[in-house]
Design a protein around this motif. Structure first.
Motif, PDB file in Angstrom:
ATOM      1  N   ALA A  22      13.861 -26.149  32.573  1.00 38.38           N
ATOM      2  CA  ALA A  22      12.434 -26.357  32.825  1.00 38.38           C
ATOM      3  C   ALA A  22      12.141 -26.560  34.307  1.00 38.38           C
ATOM      4  CB  ALA A  22      11.932 -27.562  32.031  1.00 38.38           C
ATOM      5  N   LEU A  23      13.196 -26.659  35.118  1.00 33.37           N
ATOM      6  CA  LEU A  23      13.008 -26.849  36.555  1.00 33.37           C
ATOM      7  C   LEU A  23      12.586 -25.543  37.213  1.00 33.37           C
ATOM      8  CD1 LEU A  23      16.177 -28.996  37.355  1.00 33.37           C
ATOM      9  CD2 LEU A  23      13.832 -29.797  37.065  1.00 33.37           C
ATOM     10  N   SER A  24      11.687 -25.649  38.178  1.00 31.74           N
ATOM     11  CA  SER A  24      11.280 -24.455  38.913  1.00 31.74           C
ATOM     12  C   SER A  24      12.347 -24.124  39.954  1.00 31.74           C
ATOM     13  CB  SER A  24       9.922 -24.675  39.585  1.00 31.74           C
ATOM     14  OG  SER A  24      10.039 -25.658  40.591  1.00 31.74           O
ATOM     15  N   ASP A  25      12.210 -22.988  40.601  1.00 31.95           N
ATOM     16  CA  ASP A  25      13.203 -22.537  41.573  1.00 31.95           C
ATOM     17  C   ASP A  25      13.386 -23.496  42.739  1.00 31.95           C
ATOM     18  OD1 ASP A  25      13.687 -20.300  40.065  1.00 31.95           O
ATOM     19  OD2 ASP A  25      12.298 -19.034  41.191  1.00 31.95           O
ATOM     20  N   ASP A  26      12.341 -24.241  43.085  1.00 34.56           N
ATOM     21  CA  ASP A  26      12.441 -25.147  44.228  1.00 34.56           C
ATOM     22  C   ASP A  26      12.827 -26.576  43.821  1.00 34.56           C
ATOM     23  OD1 ASP A  26       9.977 -25.541  42.985  1.00 34.56           O
ATOM     24  OD2 ASP A  26       8.996 -26.160  44.843  1.00 34.56           O
ATOM     25  N   GLN A  27      13.222 -26.775  42.556  1.00 39.44           N
ATOM     26  CA  GLN A  27      13.638 -28.092  42.075  1.00 39.44           C
ATOM     27  C   GLN A  27      15.107 -28.039  41.667  1.00 39.44           C
ATOM     28  OE1 GLN A  27      10.744 -28.187  38.950  1.00 39.44           O
ATOM     29  NE2 GLN A  27       9.396 -29.563  40.082  1.00 39.44           N
ATOM     30  N   SER A  28      15.839 -29.120  41.935  1.00 45.14           N
ATOM     31  CA  SER A  28      17.261 -29.147  41.616  1.00 45.14           C
ATOM     32  C   SER A  28      17.579 -30.251  40.611  1.00 45.14           C
ATOM     33  CB  SER A  28      18.072 -29.377  42.893  1.00 45.14           C
ATOM     34  OG  SER A  28      17.829 -30.680  43.390  1.00 45.14           O
ATOM     35  N   VAL A  29      18.749 -30.145  39.993  1.00 47.08           N
ATOM     36  CA  VAL A  29      19.183 -31.173  39.050  1.00 47.08           C
ATOM     37  C   VAL A  29      19.349 -32.521  39.763  1.00 47.08           C
ATOM     38  CG1 VAL A  29      21.070 -31.889  37.518  1.00 47.08           C
ATOM     39  CG2 VAL A  29      20.199 -29.542  37.421  1.00 47.08           C
ATOM     40  N   PRO A  30      19.958 -32.585  40.964  1.00 48.71           N
ATOM     41  CA  PRO A  30      20.042 -33.878  41.646  1.00 48.71           C
ATOM     42  C   PRO A  30      18.668 -34.483  41.948  1.00 48.71           C
ATOM     43  CG  PRO A  30      21.614 -32.372  42.614  1.00 48.71           C
ATOM     44  CD  PRO A  30      20.758 -31.577  41.670  1.00 48.71           C
ATOM     45  N   GLU A  31      17.698 -33.638  42.286  1.00 46.73           N
ATOM     46  CA  GLU A  31      16.331 -34.113  42.522  1.00 46.73           C
ATOM     47  C   GLU A  31      15.764 -34.710  41.232  1.00 46.73           C
ATOM     48  OE1 GLU A  31      12.126 -32.403  44.263  1.00 46.73           O
ATOM     49  OE2 GLU A  31      13.374 -31.031  43.098  1.00 46.73           O
ATOM     50  N   ALA A  32      16.005 -34.048  40.116  1.00 47.43           N
ATOM     51  CA  ALA A  32      15.520 -34.546  38.823  1.00 47.43           C
ATOM     52  C   ALA A  32      16.192 -35.868  38.476  1.00 47.43           C
ATOM     53  CB  ALA A  32      15.777 -33.509  37.736  1.00 47.43           C
ATOM     54  N   GLU A  33      17.492 -35.982  38.719  1.00 46.83           N
ATOM     55  CA  GLU A  33      18.207 -37.218  38.436  1.00 46.83           C
ATOM     56  C   GLU A  33      17.649 -38.370  39.266  1.00 46.83           C
ATOM     57  OE1 GLU A  33      22.179 -35.870  39.236  1.00 46.83           O
ATOM     58  OE2 GLU A  33      22.510 -35.267  37.153  1.00 46.83           O
ATOM     59  N   SER A  34      17.380 -38.122  40.533  1.00 39.95           N
ATOM     60  CA  SER A  34      16.799 -39.156  41.407  1.00 39.95           C
ATOM     61  C   SER A  34      15.422 -39.568  40.920  1.00 39.95           C
ATOM     62  CB  SER A  34      16.703 -38.648  42.848  1.00 39.95           C
ATOM     63  OG  SER A  34      17.979 -38.462  43.383  1.00 39.95           O
ATOM     64  N   ALA A  35      14.632 -38.598  40.507  1.00 40.71           N
ATOM     65  CA  ALA A  35      13.289 -38.891  40.012  1.00 40.71           C
ATOM     66  C   ALA A  35      13.358 -39.740  38.743  1.00 40.71           C
ATOM     67  CB  ALA A  35      12.530 -37.597  39.743  1.00 40.71           C
ATOM     68  N   LEU A  36      14.293 -39.446  37.858  1.00 45.53           N
ATOM     69  CA  LEU A  36      14.423 -40.219  36.622  1.00 45.53           C
ATOM     70  C   LEU A  36      14.841 -41.658  36.901  1.00 45.53           C
ATOM     71  CD1 LEU A  36      16.047 -37.619  34.201  1.00 45.53           C
ATOM     72  CD2 LEU A  36      13.644 -38.302  34.359  1.00 45.53           C
ATOM     73  N   ILE A  37      15.689 -41.853  37.892  1.00 42.28           N
ATOM     74  CA  ILE A  37      16.081 -43.210  38.275  1.00 42.28           C
ATOM     75  C   ILE A  37      14.868 -43.974  38.798  1.00 42.28           C
ATOM     76  CG2 ILE A  37      17.437 -44.551  39.946  1.00 42.28           C
ATOM     77  CD1 ILE A  37      19.624 -42.320  39.603  1.00 42.28           C
ATOM     78  N   ALA A  38      14.062 -43.308  39.617  1.00 44.01           N
ATOM     79  CA  ALA A  38      12.850 -43.951  40.147  1.00 44.01           C
ATOM     80  C   ALA A  38      11.861 -44.270  39.023  1.00 44.01           C
ATOM     81  CB  ALA A  38      12.202 -43.059  41.199  1.00 44.01           C
ATOM     82  N   LEU A  39      11.711 -43.362  38.070  1.00 45.50           N
ATOM     83  CA  LEU A  39      10.801 -43.600  36.948  1.00 45.50           C
ATOM     84  C   LEU A  39      11.305 -44.729  36.060  1.00 45.50           C
ATOM     85  CD1 LEU A  39       9.925 -39.910  36.063  1.00 45.50           C
ATOM     86  CD2 LEU A  39       8.420 -41.609  37.133  1.00 45.50           C
ATOM     87  N   SER A  40      12.618 -44.820  35.927  1.00 45.18           N
ATOM     88  CA  SER A  40      13.206 -45.934  35.180  1.00 45.18           C
ATOM     89  C   SER A  40      12.842 -47.257  35.837  1.00 45.18           C
ATOM     90  CB  SER A  40      14.729 -45.756  35.128  1.00 45.18           C
ATOM     91  OG  SER A  40      15.339 -46.876  34.570  1.00 45.18           O
ATOM     92  N   ALA A  41      12.881 -47.287  37.158  1.00 45.70           N
ATOM     93  CA  ALA A  41      12.520 -48.498  37.902  1.00 45.70           C
ATOM     94  C   ALA A  41      11.051 -48.851  37.683  1.00 45.70           C
ATOM     95  CB  ALA A  41      12.813 -48.312  39.386  1.00 45.70           C
ATOM     96  N   VAL A  42      10.185 -47.850  37.578  1.00 50.47           N
ATOM     97  CA  VAL A  42       8.776 -48.106  37.307  1.00 50.47           C
ATOM     98  C   VAL A  42       8.622 -48.748  35.933  1.00 50.47           C
ATOM     99  CG1 VAL A  42       6.518 -47.027  36.878  1.00 50.47           C
ATOM    100  CG2 VAL A  42       7.915 -46.275  38.815  1.00 50.47           C
ATOM    101  N   LEU A  43       9.303 -48.217  34.932  1.00 47.04           N
ATOM    102  CA  LEU A  43       9.215 -48.776  33.581  1.00 47.04           C
ATOM    103  C   LEU A  43       9.765 -50.193  33.513  1.00 47.04           C
ATOM    104  CD1 LEU A  43      10.292 -45.823  31.274  1.00 47.04           C
ATOM    105  CD2 LEU A  43       8.032 -46.839  31.475  1.00 47.04           C
TER     106      LEU A  43
END
Length: 97
Positions: free
Chosen positions: A70-91
């Protein structure tokens, strides 16, 4: 698939204000994030209505995920992993938004 476990810290769970803060944070990532209970079906974490309807209560364990296909060409798996960690911190209330 990048996935991150988190716990909902908000006293009333993901309702109204807490859900809006979380959904806004998800939307800002630009990633197609889903949220689900461990044995539940994933819902679009960019949708306030879907997040509020799932009844993610205080202390509830949730799984955040982004499907690599589901990631676009300009998005990477490491970027997604970092974003999920940040979202976890928000929750979990460890990151002010």
């Amino acid at each position: 698939m990048p996935e991150q476990k988190a716990f909902v810290a908000a006293e009333i769970g993901l309702h109204a204000r807490a859900a809006a803060v979380f959904v806004r944070a998800v939307t800002e990532t630009g990633l197609p994030v889903t949220i689900r209970k461990p044995n539940g079906l994933p819902v679009d974490a960019r949708s306030l209505l879907e997040v509020m309807t799932e009844d993610f209560g205080h202390g509830c364990e949730v799984l955040l995920a982004v499907a690599p296909d589901a990631l676009s060409d300009d998005q990477s798996v490491p970027e997604a992993e970092s974003a999920l960690i940040a979202l976890s911190a928000v929750l979990e209330g460890t990151q002010a938004r």
